[in-house]
Design a protein around this motif. Structure first.
Motif, PDB file in Angstrom:
ATOM      1  N   THR A 126       0.791  -1.353   0.059  1.00 56.50           N
ATOM      2  CA  THR A 126      -0.061  -0.048  -0.107  1.00 56.50           C
ATOM      3  C   THR A 126       0.716   1.325   0.039  1.00 56.50           C
ATOM      4  O   THR A 126       0.414   2.348  -0.192  1.00 56.50           O
ATOM      5  CB  THR A 126      -0.974   0.068   1.345  1.00 56.50           C
ATOM      6  OG1 THR A 126      -0.062  -0.070   2.419  1.00 56.50           O
ATOM      7  CG2 THR A 126      -1.870  -1.025   1.223  1.00 56.50           C
ATOM      8  N   GLU A 127       2.410   1.244   0.393  1.00 62.81           N
ATOM      9  CA  GLU A 127       2.958   2.356   0.376  1.00 62.81           C
ATOM     10  C   GLU A 127       3.508   2.706  -1.166  1.00 62.81           C
ATOM     11  O   GLU A 127       3.426   1.591  -2.054  1.00 62.81           O
ATOM     12  CB  GLU A 127       4.437   2.300   1.282  1.00 62.81           C
ATOM     13  CG  GLU A 127       3.829   2.312   2.727  1.00 62.81           C
ATOM     14  CD  GLU A 127       4.230   1.070   3.314  1.00 62.81           C
ATOM     15  OE1 GLU A 127       4.694   0.031   2.582  1.00 62.81           O
ATOM     16  OE2 GLU A 127       4.410   1.264   4.548  1.00 62.81           O
ATOM     17  N   HIS A 128       3.994   3.721  -1.527  1.00 65.07           N
ATOM     18  CA  HIS A 128       4.556   4.245  -2.793  1.00 65.07           C
ATOM     19  C   HIS A 128       5.616   4.763  -2.463  1.00 65.07           C
ATOM     20  O   HIS A 128       5.858   5.988  -1.987  1.00 65.07           O
ATOM     21  CB  HIS A 128       3.438   5.091  -3.775  1.00 65.07           C
ATOM     22  CG  HIS A 128       4.225   5.413  -4.836  1.00 65.07           C
ATOM     23  ND1 HIS A 128       4.281   4.542  -5.992  1.00 65.07           N
ATOM     24  CD2 HIS A 128       4.472   6.651  -5.481  1.00 65.07           C
ATOM     25  CE1 HIS A 128       4.972   5.074  -6.871  1.00 65.07           C
ATOM     26  NE2 HIS A 128       5.106   6.210  -6.543  1.00 65.07           N
ATOM     27  N   ALA A 224       0.617   4.249   4.076  1.00 65.79           N
ATOM     28  CA  ALA A 224      -0.109   3.979   2.932  1.00 65.79           C
ATOM     29  C   ALA A 224      -0.559   5.209   2.338  1.00 65.79           C
ATOM     30  O   ALA A 224      -0.559   6.114   2.930  1.00 65.79           O
ATOM     31  CB  ALA A 224      -1.417   3.320   3.429  1.00 65.79           C
ATOM     32  N   ILE A 225      -0.313   4.993   0.885  1.00 64.16           N
ATOM     33  CA  ILE A 225      -0.245   6.198   0.058  1.00 64.16           C
ATOM     34  C   ILE A 225      -1.610   7.106   0.277  1.00 64.16           C
ATOM     35  O   ILE A 225      -1.507   8.334   0.257  1.00 64.16           O
ATOM     36  CB  ILE A 225      -0.252   5.658  -1.594  1.00 64.16           C
ATOM     37  CG1 ILE A 225      -0.135   7.112  -2.299  1.00 64.16           C
ATOM     38  CG2 ILE A 225      -1.378   4.859  -1.968  1.00 64.16           C
ATOM     39  CD1 ILE A 225       1.184   7.845  -2.093  1.00 64.16           C
ATOM     40  N   THR A 263      -5.812   0.969  -4.221  1.00 62.92           N
ATOM     41  CA  THR A 263      -4.881   0.513  -3.165  1.00 62.92           C
ATOM     42  C   THR A 263      -5.858   0.003  -1.979  1.00 62.92           C
ATOM     43  O   THR A 263      -5.407  -0.895  -1.779  1.00 62.92           O
ATOM     44  CB  THR A 263      -4.038   1.800  -2.750  1.00 62.92           C
ATOM     45  OG1 THR A 263      -3.350   2.332  -3.918  1.00 62.92           O
ATOM     46  CG2 THR A 263      -2.976   1.465  -1.683  1.00 62.92           C
ATOM     47  N   ARG A 264      -6.783   0.732  -1.542  1.00 58.83           N
ATOM     48  CA  ARG A 264      -7.592  -0.011  -0.729  1.00 58.83           C
ATOM     49  C   ARG A 264      -8.245  -1.388  -1.111  1.00 58.83           C
ATOM     50  O   ARG A 264      -8.354  -2.303  -0.491  1.00 58.83           O
ATOM     51  CB  ARG A 264      -8.870   0.938  -0.416  1.00 58.83           C
ATOM     52  CG  ARG A 264      -8.548   2.197   0.471  1.00 58.83           C
ATOM     53  CD  ARG A 264      -9.629   3.066   0.939  1.00 58.83           C
ATOM     54  NE  ARG A 264      -9.390   4.121   1.782  1.00 58.83           N
ATOM     55  CZ  ARG A 264      -8.885   4.188   3.005  1.00 58.83           C
ATOM     56  NH1 ARG A 264      -8.649   2.904   3.643  1.00 58.83           N
ATOM     57  NH2 ARG A 264      -8.401   5.289   3.503  1.00 58.83           N
ATOM     58  N   GLN A 265      -8.633  -1.612  -2.586  1.00 57.76           N
ATOM     59  CA  GLN A 265      -8.678  -2.939  -2.997  1.00 57.76           C
ATOM     60  C   GLN A 265      -7.683  -3.981  -2.497  1.00 57.76           C
ATOM     61  O   GLN A 265      -8.049  -5.066  -2.248  1.00 57.76           O
ATOM     62  CB  GLN A 265      -9.128  -2.976  -4.318  1.00 57.76           C
ATOM     63  CG  GLN A 265     -10.111  -2.096  -4.799  1.00 57.76           C
ATOM     64  CD  GLN A 265     -10.556  -2.319  -6.263  1.00 57.76           C
ATOM     65  OE1 GLN A 265      -9.766  -2.819  -7.069  1.00 57.76           O
ATOM     66  NE2 GLN A 265     -11.604  -1.452  -6.870  1.00 57.76           N
ATOM     67  N   VAL A 266      -6.509  -3.513  -2.923  1.00 57.56           N
ATOM     68  CA  VAL A 266      -5.407  -4.491  -2.485  1.00 57.56           C
ATOM     69  C   VAL A 266      -5.268  -4.582  -0.807  1.00 57.56           C
ATOM     70  O   VAL A 266      -5.117  -5.999  -0.627  1.00 57.56           O
ATOM     71  CB  VAL A 266      -3.810  -3.666  -2.698  1.00 57.56           C
ATOM     72  CG1 VAL A 266      -2.839  -4.753  -2.157  1.00 57.56           C
ATOM     73  CG2 VAL A 266      -3.958  -3.843  -4.372  1.00 57.56           C
ATOM     74  N   ARG A 267      -5.541  -3.754  -0.050  1.00 55.27           N
ATOM     75  CA  ARG A 267      -5.710  -3.966   1.437  1.00 55.27           C
ATOM     76  C   ARG A 267      -6.763  -4.710   1.846  1.00 55.27           C
ATOM     77  O   ARG A 267      -6.746  -5.703   2.504  1.00 55.27           O
ATOM     78  CB  ARG A 267      -5.652  -2.445   1.849  1.00 55.27           C
ATOM     79  CG  ARG A 267      -5.800  -2.846   3.407  1.00 55.27           C
ATOM     80  CD  ARG A 267      -5.937  -1.578   4.304  1.00 55.27           C
ATOM     81  NE  ARG A 267      -4.443  -0.864   4.538  1.00 55.27           N
ATOM     82  CZ  ARG A 267      -4.342   0.152   4.948  1.00 55.27           C
ATOM     83  NH1 ARG A 267      -5.055   0.951   5.622  1.00 55.27           N
ATOM     84  NH2 ARG A 267      -3.024   0.533   5.290  1.00 55.27           N
TER      85      ARG A 267
END
Length: 273
Positions: A126-128, A224-225, A263-267
């Motif tokens: 989630t980080e960039h 997280a971005i 990104t929230r979907q990944v989490r």
């Protein structure tokens, strides 16, 4: 997006991208402190290496962040301690591994490695972060090195500043691939084709704005971005790149909305595992 395509280039047109080293036997080529002490391996052949993102909490990488050392044995070792270590490796059968056995001589990585100051990790959560170091370092196979072309106005700091912007979090997610619902993998050939503003066309003022903004961003811990959108350092960097890209206010919001949603979907998918 009102992009003048003449002012944008692929990353690989202004920089060399390369894989980090696949040693074939990490426990041998990244010797533990015990092995270093046992064989009295000389410091001059041990090099701090970017091995894992676990110890890297911010874009700026310093030698203190690097606990792994790569052993680079010359093709003609000469040094008694290195000869003893080679003998130990042969007794352990290191030379028989498929990757290692393809080398000549098997114990030398020197012809396969390069140093860089910008490091892009293969797998993202989630980080960039595009990592940046003031000093060049070797890197492991889970990272790609980026070395600016000497004939371009690009330099390591400028490239790192550009790639750390939120816009490239969106590019990364869209062009990468989801792995097991919990991360995004980016291949080196995909990163190589990222479109970036042509460094030769960025104004002197905007280059300095990018550097100043990145200077504020690079030394603070990353989150997280989508939790960084209100961070003044990130807003400053994003604002400069958005200006260079000539994005409208609506398009800027669309970048943030897209990055947060994807990104929230990944989490969320990771939580469901």
């Amino acid at each position: 997006m009102n992009q003048n395509q003449d002012k944008f280039v692929t990353l690989d047109s202004v920089a060399d991208l390369f894989f980090g080293c696949k040693t074939g036997k990490n426990s041998y080529f990244y010797p533990s402190d015990d092995l270093i002490a046992e064989y009295d391996l000389p410091d001059e052949y041990l090099h701090p290496t970017v091995k894992t993102p676990r110890s890297l909490d911010r874009p700026l990488v310093t030698e203190d962040d690097l606990s792994t050392q790569m052993l680079l044995i010359p093709e003609d070792p000469g040094h008694p301690a290195l000869n003893q270590y080679i003998k130990y490796g042969e007794e352990e059968g290191v030379q028989n591994g498929s990757t290692v056995s393809s080398r000549d001589p098997w114990y030398s990585l020197t012809s396969e490695v390069k140093q860089a100051r910008v490091f892009w990790q293969m797998t993202h959560y989630t980080e960039h972060i595009a990592y940046y170091s003031e000093e060049p370092h070797y890197l492991d196979a889970r990272f790609y090195g980026i070395i600016p072309d000497e004939n371009s106005d690009a330099d390591s700091e400028l490239i790192a500043a550009i790639l750390n912007a939120t816009y490239y979090a969106l590019v990364k997610i869209i062009s990468g691939r989801e792995m097991s619902g919990r991360s995004v993998d980016t291949k080196v050939y995909e990163v190589a084709k990222y479109l970036i503003p042509d460094p030769d066309e960025i104004s002197t003022e905007n280059k300095q704005r990018l550097r100043d903004a990145f200077d504020e961003l690079k030394d603070r811990d990353s989150e997280a971005i989508f939790d960084e959108f209100d961070d003044p350092a990130r807003q400053k960097l994003d604002s400069v790149l958005f200006d260079i890209l000539d994005l409208s206010e609506e398009e800027r919001e669309e970048v943030y909305d897209g990055v947060e949603r994807l990104t929230r979907q990944v989490r969320e998918r990771d939580k469901q595992r």
